[in-house]
Design an enzyme around this catalytic site. Structure first.
Site, mmCIF file in Angstrom:
data_model
loop_
_atom_site.group_PDB
_atom_site.id
_atom_site.type_symbol
_atom_site.label_atom_id
_atom_site.label_comp_id
_atom_site.label_asym_id
_atom_site.label_seq_id
_atom_site.Cartn_x
_atom_site.Cartn_y
_atom_site.Cartn_z
ATOM 1 N N CYS A 115 51.537 55.850 38.635
ATOM 2 C CA CYS A 115 52.144 55.033 39.698
ATOM 3 C C CYS A 115 52.308 53.566 39.288
ATOM 4 O O CYS A 115 53.094 52.832 39.879
ATOM 5 C CB CYS A 115 51.320 55.119 40.973
ATOM 6 S SG CYS A 115 51.266 56.793 41.626
ATOM 7 N N HIS A 252 53.697 48.961 45.431
ATOM 8 C CA HIS A 252 53.795 50.407 45.247
ATOM 9 C C HIS A 252 53.618 51.045 46.619
ATOM 10 O O HIS A 252 52.754 50.641 47.399
ATOM 11 C CB HIS A 252 52.701 50.871 44.281
ATOM 12 C CG HIS A 252 52.579 52.355 44.207
ATOM 13 N ND1 HIS A 252 53.683 53.169 44.036
ATOM 14 C CD2 HIS A 252 51.500 53.188 44.287
ATOM 15 C CE1 HIS A 252 53.282 54.432 44.004
ATOM 16 N NE2 HIS A 252 51.967 54.461 44.158
ATOM 17 N N ASN A 282 55.188 58.719 48.556
ATOM 18 C CA ASN A 282 54.777 58.104 47.288
ATOM 19 C C ASN A 282 55.611 58.704 46.158
ATOM 20 O O ASN A 282 55.440 59.874 45.812
ATOM 21 C CB ASN A 282 53.278 58.379 47.070
ATOM 22 C CG ASN A 282 52.747 57.753 45.791
ATOM 23 O OD1 ASN A 282 53.514 57.306 44.938
ATOM 24 N ND2 ASN A 282 51.436 57.740 45.650
#
Ligand code: UT7
Length: 325
Positions: A115, A252, A282
């Protein structure tokens, strides 16, 4: 004194057409729209169609970013694709995108920091531009996490989505002050002691399979809030700036509660944060360029704005980049 800066010339994104609301998971799992919304902020996500891949989505995002920047693919010096879900073990997804763009020169490689991949890729492209190895670099984050989800595990499969985002970075002259456009600082970290908190239980040299995402959500959450705020503050400090100078945080997009807690620690109000987690879930390395692209399209991010972007993911790997749009 003039110095080189890596400036974002254009941005673009791609989302698969299939949009899946939280309620879809209620049919097969002991979960609810209410739980997913209240714990994560996620309302829906996009999942790639069978014939869509990380490279095909990366290509769409790349074309959009090139069009936005007015840069021709032939004038790029390189492509970096941040991804943990490549089309193949090798060659890289980036070389597929390179060929599809008709590029026959320059470099193309994938970067894997889960990520945090896009933050790592921005920092790497910046380093290549500042060291005169490249003038224009296409930086892409693209993921098909739907291909590595365990659909029977309610603690992970409801959280992720697919998509891609891209930016074109170009060398420009700056004055060496925080008023310059371009990347002003980067702060990267990893700590492999925490690798069991978020990982995929398969791989080429171990199981010979792609594996599925496994996560100790509560623990990752705890690390995220503390490490993201600290890294963002360090990056701001390196740039000679503070939270008060920030126009937009582009975090993020993993969990709205993490985003709220992190920005509160930084003393930044939520009206200065670009939030897309409700619509995308996500999307790992794609989440930041997706949010940048959406933020610009919504008229939020404008030329001259000071942006802080931060991410954390498997590794653990985390970091932050400060840039002036
Ligand atoms: O992008 C990479 C970085 N990743 C992240 O940043 C993710 C970090 N973590 C998180 O976002 C949150 O920890 C989650 C959204 C994953 C979970 O939220 P939480 O508030 O930390 O919940 P929890 O893990 O403490 O679970 C609370 C309860 C548990 O039940 P018990 O043990 O209290 O009886 C879980 O089993 O919720 C249960 N639960 C669910 N219930 C309904 C877990 N998943 C679900 C679900 N639906 N999908």
């Amino acid at each position: 004194m003039t110095i080189t800066r890596a400036v974002i010339r254009g941005v673009g994104h791609y989302l698969p057409t299939r949009e899946v609301p939280n309620s879809e998971f209620e049919k097969t799992l002991d979960t609810s729209d209410e739980w997913i919304r209240s714990r994560s902020g996620i309302e829906r996500r996009h999942f790639a169609a069978e014939d869509e891949t990380t490279a095909s989505m990366a290509l769409e995002a790349a074309r959009a970013a090139l069009a936005d920047s007015g840069v021709d693919a032939a004038d790029l010096d390189g492509i970096i694709v941040a991804t943990s879900t490549p089309d193949l073990t090798f060659p890289s997804t980036a070389t597929k995108v390179q060929a599809a763009l008709g590029m026959t020169a320059g470099f193309a490689f994938d970067l894997q920091a889960v990520c945090a991949g896009f933050v790592y890729a921005l920092a790497n492209a910046n380093g290549m531009i500042l060291s005169n190895q490249a003038k224009r670099v296409l930086v892409i984050g693209s993921e098909t996490f739907s291909r590595i989800l365990d659909w029977s595990d309610r603690t992970t499969c409801v959280l992720f989505g697919d998509g891609a985002g891209a930016v074109v970075l170009e060398a420009a002259e700056g004055e060496g002050t925080p008023e310059d456009r371009g990347i002003l600082s980067a702060d990267l970290h990893s700590d492999g002691r925490f690798r069991d908190l978020l990982y995929v239980d398969g791989g080429v040299s171990t199981t010979g399979t792609a594996g599925c995402v496994r996560m100790e959500g509560r623990e990752v959450f705890r690390h995220a809030v503390e490490k993201l705020a600290s890294s963002a503050e360090t990056a701001l400090e390196k740039a000679g700036l503070t939270g008060a100078d920030v126009d937009w945080v582009v975090p993020h997009q993993a969990n709205l509660r993490i985003i709220r807690s992190t920005t509160a620690r930084m003393g930044i109000d939520m009206d200065r944060v670009v939030v897309t987690v409700q619509d995308h879930g996500n999307t790992s390395a794609a989440s930041i360029p997706l949010a940048m692209s959406v933020g610009k399209a919504q008229g939020k991010i404008k030329q001259g704005d000071l942006i802080v972007t931060e991410a954390i993911g498997g590794g653990l790997a985390w970091g932050a980049v400060v840039l002036r749009w």
